[in-house]
Write an enzyme that holds these catalytic residues in place. Structure first.
Site, PDB file in Angstrom:
ATOM      1  N   LYS A  44       4.614   2.274  -2.027  1.00  0.00           N
ATOM      2  CA  LYS A  44       5.101   3.491  -2.680  1.00  0.00           C
ATOM      3  C   LYS A  44       6.497   3.838  -2.153  1.00  0.00           C
ATOM      4  O   LYS A  44       7.406   4.194  -2.917  1.00  0.00           O
ATOM      5  CB  LYS A  44       4.141   4.653  -2.424  1.00  0.00           C
ATOM      6  CG  LYS A  44       2.671   4.395  -2.727  1.00  0.00           C
ATOM      7  CD  LYS A  44       1.818   5.613  -2.394  1.00  0.00           C
ATOM      8  CE  LYS A  44       0.378   5.288  -2.050  1.00  0.00           C
ATOM      9  NZ  LYS A  44      -0.400   4.597  -3.056  1.00  0.00           N
ATOM     10  N   TRP A  89      -9.540   0.101  -6.074  1.00  0.00           N
ATOM     11  CA  TRP A  89      -9.092   1.441  -5.688  1.00  0.00           C
ATOM     12  C   TRP A  89      -7.640   1.663  -6.102  1.00  0.00           C
ATOM     13  O   TRP A  89      -7.226   2.762  -6.448  1.00  0.00           O
ATOM     14  CB  TRP A  89      -9.260   1.586  -4.178  1.00  0.00           C
ATOM     15  CG  TRP A  89      -8.906   2.913  -3.580  1.00  0.00           C
ATOM     16  CD1 TRP A  89      -7.892   3.163  -2.709  1.00  0.00           C
ATOM     17  CD2 TRP A  89      -9.582   4.162  -3.759  1.00  0.00           C
ATOM     18  NE1 TRP A  89      -7.886   4.483  -2.328  1.00  0.00           N
ATOM     19  CE2 TRP A  89      -8.916   5.125  -2.966  1.00  0.00           C
ATOM     20  CE3 TRP A  89     -10.679   4.568  -4.513  1.00  0.00           C
ATOM     21  CZ2 TRP A  89      -9.317   6.471  -2.909  1.00  0.00           C
ATOM     22  CZ3 TRP A  89     -11.079   5.900  -4.457  1.00  0.00           C
ATOM     23  CH2 TRP A  89     -10.397   6.824  -3.666  1.00  0.00           C
ATOM     24  N   SER A 124       0.835  -1.194   0.000  1.00  0.00           N
ATOM     25  CA  SER A 124       0.000   0.000   0.000  1.00  0.00           C
ATOM     26  C   SER A 124       0.877   1.253   0.000  1.00  0.00           C
ATOM     27  O   SER A 124       1.757   1.392  -0.839  1.00  0.00           O
ATOM     28  CB  SER A 124      -0.947  -0.048   1.212  1.00  0.00           C
ATOM     29  OG  SER A 124      -1.968   0.914   1.086  1.00  0.00           O
ATOM     30  N   HIS A 170      -7.273  -5.892  -0.685  1.00  0.00           N
ATOM     31  CA  HIS A 170      -6.080  -5.092  -0.414  1.00  0.00           C
ATOM     32  C   HIS A 170      -5.422  -5.623   0.859  1.00  0.00           C
ATOM     33  O   HIS A 170      -5.857  -5.334   1.970  1.00  0.00           O
ATOM     34  CB  HIS A 170      -6.520  -3.634  -0.228  1.00  0.00           C
ATOM     35  CG  HIS A 170      -5.407  -2.653  -0.037  1.00  0.00           C
ATOM     36  ND1 HIS A 170      -4.660  -2.165  -1.076  1.00  0.00           N
ATOM     37  CD2 HIS A 170      -4.927  -2.053   1.082  1.00  0.00           C
ATOM     38  CE1 HIS A 170      -3.770  -1.295  -0.620  1.00  0.00           C
ATOM     39  NE2 HIS A 170      -3.907  -1.214   0.697  1.00  0.00           N
TER      40      HIS A 170
END
Length: 424
Positions: A265, A352, A261, A402
């Site tokens: 990044k 998403w 998540s 997720h």
């Protein structure tokens, strides 16, 4: 819409979820856009050799991401130190060694400490390592009662018994399922993990955490082109790697930057910024991570900058609902990791994070891997669910939400054996 709400309830405060506009998940509504060519410079020169990539194109791409997306680190540390807080040769029923190491960073007369939790296989020394942050403290990834509970600020969670922004014994082991510790150890790898809140608390407040060490006199927030939290977390991963290089039980030439998540990044930016990382894994990293921004599917640049204004540098807000103006896209972030191994992973129900956008990003980064004679994702058609494509640049999409699952770790361990930490 169901997946969107489930994801938000898991990962975001409800007030933020309610503030969002209706996201787009319809491929027919994806705007037309041109994919920026990783192998064409901003002034139109075609890159045909690795030397041109390394000396011309890669530096200009990196500079754009550094100044316009993640933000620059404003200087260097004055010093850093390492302290072995605790160690045991009898962890995980005797099959692993445990270490807990305090890393201290010093700058401008101020300091910040964070702790690395290490599990190393006793069967393989020095061991290659997966290095990644966790969300709720090192003690949350294991039932091991010897793992220290962090005193750093934490997000409240009724589910995990966290209130008053304070971690306690109540959250020990609550994220065991995300860290396949025994599989990692049995696979011949070690795991190093850090509670991300010790490096930079995940809140829109730059008065504490890593940023505050670097402020000039009277400065209270980073400058427009200076680092947000993602770049700060990436910086912390590099400082952890500084320690790993000193430990004779660790093969620091084979450290994989891992993240899920928002921390996916950070893992990508760490891998792009620090070429000492031998490989990178992005798990469901989405917008500002592996997913193409210009598709505007699920979370958009405007939504992420509004909900989490501290993650990126302020310059990135120029592209809020203005993704077409970006001269780059996230496949070029992935390309910055070439020719080192990179694994991008998605989840079927995590719309998403735009799984197709993550896949296409890996595909469009492949031209740079091709330049080095290594194999990436050549097909424009997504693979079937639970059917990994494992090359130097790898990809899978699995069933489910997720999250990080044992299935994910099984793929990462297998891939890392083949492409990152090949046994002599």
């Amino acid at each position: 819409m169901k997946t969107f709400l489930v994801y938000l309830l898991i990962s975001y405060p409800l007030s933020m979820a309610m503030a969002q506009f209706e996201p787009n998940y319809d491929e027919r509504q994806v705007p037309e856009f041109k994919i920026p060519d990783p192998l064409t410079t901003f002034d139109g020169k075609k890159i045909t050799a690795t030397s041109e990539w390394e000396n011309t194109r890669r530096p200009e791409l990196y500079q754009f991401f550094e100044e316009q997306v993640y933000g620059k680190v404003p200087g260097k540390l004055d010093s850093l130190s390492f302290n072995m807080v605790e160690t045991s040769d009898d962890a995980l029923n005797g099959k692993a060694q445990r270490k807990q190491v305090e890393v201290s960073l010093f700058k401008n007369g101020k300091s910040l400490d964070f702790n690395i939790l290490l599990y190393l296989p006793k069967s393989r020394k020095p061991a290659p390592i997966f290095l990644g942050y966790n969300f709720y403290g090192n003690h949350s990834i294991t039932d091991d009662p010897n793992v220290i509970v962090s005193k750093a600020w934490a997000m409240d969670s009724e589910e995990f018994g966290i209130s008053g922004h304070t971690l306690t014994e109540a959250s020990r082991g609550v994220r065991v399922h995300r860290w396949a510790l025994e599989k990692i150890i049995d696979g011949g790898f070690g795991l190093a993990t850090i509670y991300y809140g010790e490096v930079d608390p995940d809140k829109n407040d730059f008065s504490d955490g890593l940023h505050s060490l670097f402020y000039m006199e009277s400065q209270e927030i980073p400058k427009k082109d200076e680092w947000g939290s993602i770049a700060a977390w990436a910086f912390g991963m590099s400082r952890a790697l500084d320690y790993l290089e000193t430990d004779p039980d660790i093969d620091a030439s084979h450290v994989v930057s891992f993240g899920h998540s928002r921390l996916g990044k950070a893992a990508l930016w760490a891998g792009a910024s620090d070429t000492r990382f031998a490989g990178v894994i992005s798990n469901d990293s989405g917008c500002g991570g592996a997913a193409l921004s210009k598709r505007q599917v699920g979370e958009t640049v405007g939504r992420i900058n509004t909900s989490f204004p501290h993650w990126f540098c302020d310059n990135f807000t120029e592209y809020n609902e203005n993704e077409e103006a970006l001269p780059v896209d996230q496949h070029e972030l992935l390309a910055l990791i070439a020719p080192r191994p990179l694994y991008v992973a998605s989840a079927e129900d995590d719309q998403w994070a735009d799984p197709r956008g993550e896949f296409l990003s890996a595909h469009y980064a492949t031209s740079v891997y091709d330049l080095y004679g290594t194999k990436g994702i050549s097909d424009t058609k997504m693979p079937e669910v639970n059917s990994p494509v494992q090359n130097t640049l790898a990809y899978h999409i699995r069933t489910g939400k997720h999250d990080v699952t044992e299935y994910d770790w099984e793929q990462y361990i297998d891939w890392a054996k083949r492409f990152v930490a090949v046994k002599p």
